[in-house]
Design a protein around this motif. Sequence first.
Motif, PDB file in Angstrom:
ATOM      1  N   ALA A 121       0.010 -40.290 -48.905  1.00  0.00           N
ATOM      2  CA  ALA A 121      -0.106 -39.745 -47.517  1.00  0.00           C
ATOM      3  C   ALA A 121       0.008 -38.220 -47.698  1.00  0.00           C
ATOM      4  N   VAL A 124      -3.627 -36.765 -48.904  1.00  0.00           N
ATOM      5  CA  VAL A 124      -4.452 -36.868 -47.748  1.00  0.00           C
ATOM      6  C   VAL A 124      -4.328 -36.003 -46.890  1.00  0.00           C
ATOM      7  N   ASN A 185      -7.237 -39.944 -52.502  1.00  0.00           N
ATOM      8  CA  ASN A 185      -6.997 -39.033 -51.586  1.00  0.00           C
ATOM      9  C   ASN A 185      -6.968 -37.799 -51.560  1.00  0.00           C
ATOM     10  N   SER A 189     -10.192 -37.780 -46.194  1.00  0.00           N
ATOM     11  CA  SER A 189     -10.607 -39.074 -45.651  1.00  0.00           C
ATOM     12  C   SER A 189     -11.280 -38.388 -44.201  1.00  0.00           C
ATOM     13  N   TYR A 192      -9.286 -38.763 -41.025  1.00  0.00           N
ATOM     14  CA  TYR A 192      -8.214 -37.754 -40.766  1.00  0.00           C
ATOM     15  C   TYR A 192      -8.954 -36.361 -40.585  1.00  0.00           C
ATOM     16  N   GLU A 241      -1.314 -42.712 -42.978  1.00  0.00           N
ATOM     17  CA  GLU A 241      -1.673 -42.981 -44.512  1.00  0.00           C
ATOM     18  C   GLU A 241      -0.749 -43.753 -45.172  1.00  0.00           C
ATOM     19  N   SER A 245      -1.246 -47.153 -47.032  1.00  0.00           N
ATOM     20  CA  SER A 245      -0.996 -47.276 -48.291  1.00  0.00           C
ATOM     21  C   SER A 245       0.208 -48.444 -48.626  1.00  0.00           C
TER      22      SER A 245
END
Length: 323
Positions: A121, A124, A185, A189, A192, A241, A245
């Motif tokens: 998280a 990314v 990541n 992404s 995002y 994220e 995940s």
Amino acid sequence: MSSPVQPGQIQEAHVVAPEPAEPAERADASPRRRRRRPGPALSPLGRVGEAVRWVLLLGCSALFLYPFAWLLAASFKPRGEVFDNRLIPQTWQPENYVQVFDELPLVAWLGNSLLIAVLAAALVTVSSSLVAFGFAYFRFPGRKVLFGVVLATMMLPGAVTLVPQFLIWNQLGFVGTHVPLWGANLFGSAFYIFLQRQFFLSLPKELFEAARIDGLSAWGQFWRIAFPLSVPSFVIVFLFEFQASWNNLQGALIYLNAGSPEAYTVPLGIASAMTKYSPTSGGHGDYQYVMVAALIVTLPMLILFAFGQRSFIEGLATSGRKG
């Protein structure tokens, strides 16, 4: 004309004291004395509609809460009563919450999932925000075409890139480790990037123009202006994220299935526990431990959303203001 003051006489002075001002709106000064104005009275038809609306809301809430209530009840039941569909257990067995740590390496699974989810998280969020800031405030040849290519990658099914990604990680020697679950990541992404670009476009451009005139670098504009004003978008990306995940069974099944059970993540560990306790695999049907583990692993997501729901809702509401 006034007569002159004679010697030995004292002239009397008449001083008019100001009248004390009356406090304005004394009734409204104290919050306790304020009275709410009654709203317009509902008609009989309006009352029926209001009652129907509340019934529908409560019914939908109960429908969505039922699986969680069933899971909570099943976690307190003995082996033979797990699937009896009762929301109040006939036989209470709270020792399941103690025995589950002896039956399953749940602490190791939680630690692995927490580490992977936080890394995935955080990485990314940072990488996607940097790319999104570049697409939002920098002008360069081919910017629109490149942004369209980034968005086009969202149209590719995950199965298309599954084998090439596995071959890359296998060539690098990371199969069997946690790196493939968060390493990708580092490159952001597409979803995002699009989400945060929309949020950045809602910020006043005058702030960045003034900062550029004052000599602030591009990194300074991002860190000192864009980041403080875009915290809701960062929170929503982090939550999305983290949740993805945390529940990633496919990735763990591909890259961790051949390793030690202590290296599993939560989804893969619960899936292996279902197989372990299945009577077809030689188990005794001790699914109460699976229910306890499933309930425990949902708590981090509930806590995370409870603390971040304000920014989460604000980020959803403001991310699509400009295109």
